[in-house]
Enzyme design. Structure first.
Site, PDB file in Angstrom:
ATOM      1  CD  GLN A   1       1.262  -8.478  -4.278  1.00  0.00           C
ATOM      2  OE1 GLN A   1       0.286  -9.456  -4.200  1.00  0.00           O
ATOM      3  NE2 GLN A   1       0.849  -7.229  -3.587  1.00  0.00           N
TER       4      GLN A   1
ATOM      5  CG  ASP B   1       8.842  -8.436  -1.506  1.00  0.00           C
ATOM      6  OD1 ASP B   1       7.907  -8.991  -0.687  1.00  0.00           O
ATOM      7  OD2 ASP B   1       8.740  -7.205  -2.143  1.00  0.00           O
TER       8      ASP B   1
ATOM      9  CB  CYS C   1       4.381   0.948  -3.320  1.00  0.00           C
ATOM     10  SG  CYS C   1       3.324   1.729  -2.211  1.00  0.00           S
TER      11      CYS C   1
ATOM     12  CG  HIS D   1       5.979  -2.686  -2.725  1.00  0.00           C
ATOM     13  ND1 HIS D   1       6.273  -1.978  -1.720  1.00  0.00           N
ATOM     14  CD2 HIS D   1       4.670  -2.606  -2.985  1.00  0.00           C
ATOM     15  CE1 HIS D   1       5.283  -1.597  -0.941  1.00  0.00           C
ATOM     16  NE2 HIS D   1       4.140  -1.961  -1.910  1.00  0.00           N
TER      17      HIS D   1
ATOM     18  CE  LYS E   1       1.220  -6.886   0.424  1.00  0.00           C
ATOM     19  NZ  LYS E   1       0.317  -5.746  -0.100  1.00  0.00           N
TER      20      LYS E   1
HETATM   21  N1  PMP Z   1       6.514  -6.118  -1.591  1.00  0.00           N
HETATM   22  C1  PMP Z   1       5.348  -6.251  -2.401  1.00  0.00           C
HETATM   23  C2  PMP Z   1       5.726  -6.875  -3.748  1.00  0.00           C
HETATM   24  C3  PMP Z   1       4.191  -5.761  -2.267  1.00  0.00           C
HETATM   25  O1  PMP Z   1       3.233  -5.750  -2.978  1.00  0.00           O
HETATM   26  C4  PMP Z   1       3.908  -5.073  -0.774  1.00  0.00           C
HETATM   27  C5  PMP Z   1       2.536  -4.569  -0.650  1.00  0.00           C
HETATM   28  N2  PMP Z   1       1.901  -3.835  -1.568  1.00  0.00           N
HETATM   29  C6  PMP Z   1       5.003  -5.120   0.020  1.00  0.00           C
HETATM   30  C7  PMP Z   1       6.164  -5.556  -0.408  1.00  0.00           C
HETATM   31  C8  PMP Z   1       4.775  -4.366   1.420  1.00  0.00           C
HETATM   32  O2  PMP Z   1       3.897  -5.066   2.156  1.00  0.00           O
HETATM   33  P1  PMP Z   1       3.420  -4.416   3.375  1.00  0.00           P
HETATM   34  O3  PMP Z   1       2.722  -3.176   3.216  1.00  0.00           O
HETATM   35  O4  PMP Z   1       2.368  -5.642   4.041  1.00  0.00           O
HETATM   36  O5  PMP Z   1       4.668  -4.394   4.247  1.00  0.00           O
END
Ligand code: PMP
Length: 452
Positions: A244, A241, A407, A164, A267
């Site tokens: 997910q 990270d 993203c 991401h 999430k």
């Molecule tokens: N890493 C991953 C794998 C994600 O899916 C996301 C959110 N889509 C993020 C980081 C970022 O999360 P946040 O927008 O809550 O900071």
């Protein structure tokens, strides 16, 4: 526009069975829980029933909505909303600042959630849990503070092509600022980071390896234990990270063997605006703060300042204390269901979704062929129809999915696509939602081609 995936595209062949729906109410289910634990687990993991939906006010209010975008943000159960409200009604005062009872209680409430969060991810100590705004801020903090401490010109930072942007741009920026090189690990066509890839990509110049535990597009779980082991073999640090993975998998940072772990509350049924960064105590102690100001100091003179001990050193300014209370309630909610039940239900839902989409000849499922390897996330494209059109036509049927680059532009570019659709599940979904998605996609196809 090219909407055909070149990675993990699965031809359709699986027949869909008609499903009978038996809905069970949340309160029924909880009564049963005391008396018939085994029955309950079976009910909870039976996706033709839905014991959880009633816990989520938005889903009760929007009773016709098929919500398949939990990877972007999950819905919140009543208990989380109550915890936030309760903070403002019963505890509201600035934590850490006051010596009076209410402020001490608010401070204690945050300390309790810190402990709950540490236990939730297997962190050895509550002091190692830093509250941030979200996973993005946690990863930025790690890149700026830890990254700047250990990465120098000529070094390498290793990530994967499936990151991401939140776990990509901070490292890109760090490499640009320090003169280090960003190395990408690329998975095979089933989304697997092979042993050879891990071995070849992480070498003597690597200082940091930062990897998504679960990809928000491919839905695959990456082999963190192996990656961490290889990182440590060459003297590098391993950051995960977990945005997910924390919502779907039991997390144990000690078993994963990583040095830092980041995730967002929103999430995993918690509030927006709260994130978590865990890192090993010795790393936290060596890292400089990213933000400075109130709450994070030990002493201040006209010319200098000394930092508070961890974790306060990283928590400048007034925290979202009600949000932290909400995170505590979200973790309690997950633990009241149990990871085994949650995981089994969500795996069954995701696999059912993959099977169902594979049965439509004009759908390309992106990611692993094996339906059971999709953790919460099922990305796909409809032949020749732009994902934005797919999502809009589904929306007209009250079905919420995501469409776009998620993203993860470098990943999509590497797969030869500009965008894709993504359906993502949580425990409050059921087989009826999957059936509605399939019917909806048949309508999408019929609108463009006049036939199913
Ligand atoms: N890493 C991953 C794998 C994600 O899916 C996301 C959110 N889509 C993020 C980081 C970022 O999360 P946040 O927008 O809550 O900071």
């Amino acid at each position: 526009m090219n909407t055909t995936a070149t990675c993990g595209v699965v031809p359709a062949s699986v027949e869909r069975r008609p499903i009978e729906h038996t809905y069970v109410t949340a309160s029924n289910m909880r009564d049963d829980h005391q008396q018939h634990n085994t029955d309950l687990v079976n009910t909870a993991t039976d996706i033709t029933t839905n014991p959880f939906k009633a816990d989520f006010p938005l889903l009760t209010h929007e009773h016709d909505l098929v919500f398949l975008d939990s990877a972007a943000t999950a819905q919140r159960p009543q208990s989380v909303l109550d915890a936030q409200q309760n903070f403002y009604e019963r505890l509201n005062s600035n934590p850490l600042r006051g010596l009076y009872r209410l402020s001490v209680e608010a401070t204690q409430a945050i300390a309790d959630v810190r402990q709950t969060t540490a236990s939730f991810i297997g962190a050895p100590s509550a002091d190692e849990i830093v509250f941030t705004r979200n996973a993005t801020e946690s990863l930025n903090l790690l890149a700026r503070s830890l990254g700047n401490t250990v990465v120098h010109a000529g070094d390498e930072v290793c990530i994967t092509i499936m990151e991401h942007h939140s776990n990509l741009i901070p490292w890109q920026q760090l490499c640009a600022a320090t003169g280090a090189h960003l190395v990408y690990m690329r998975p095979d066509d089933q989304g697997v980071l092979t042993d050879a890839t891990i071995e070849q990509s992480i070498g003597p110049k690597t200082r940091i390896v930062s990897v998504a535990h679960v990809s928000n597009v491919l839905g695959v779980e990456n082999p963190i234990t192996k990656i961490a082991r290889r990182a440590h073999e060459v003297g590098a640090l391993c950051i995960v990270d977990g945005a997910q993975s924390a919502p779907h998998l039991p997390i144990d940072v000690a078993k994963l063997g990583c040095d830092a772990f980041a995730f967002s509350a929103h999430k995993l049924f918690g509030p927006m605006g709260i994130g978590v960064m865990w890192a090993r105590r010795d790393l936290l102690e060596a890292m400089p703060p990213m933000l400075t100001g109130g709450e994070m100091i030990d002493w201040v003179t006209e010319t200098d300042a000394g930092w508070a001990p961890i974790p306060q050193k990283f928590e400048a300014g007034t925290q979202d204390a009600a949000g932290i209370a909400g995170l505590g309630a979200a973790i309690d909610y997950i633990e009241s269901i149990g990871h085994a039940t949650l995981q089994k239900r969500e795996q069954t839902l995701a696999a059912s979704c993959v099977h169902a989409l594979q049965s439509l000849p004009y759908i390309n499922v992106i990611g692993p062929d094996d339906p059971h390897r999709h953790v919460g996330v099922v990305s796909f494209n409809v032949d020749g129809i732009h994902p934005h059109d797919v999502a809009s036509i589904l929306d007209a049927q009250n079905i919420a999915i995501r469409a776009g680059h998620h993203c993860a532009q470098p990943l999509l570019h590497w797969m030869g696509i500009d965008s894709c659709c993504r359906a993502s599940v949580a425990l409050y979904n059921d087989q009826g939602d999957i059936d509605r998605l399939v019917d909806g996609l048949q309508k999408v196809w019929a609108i463009f081609h006049g036939t199913n």
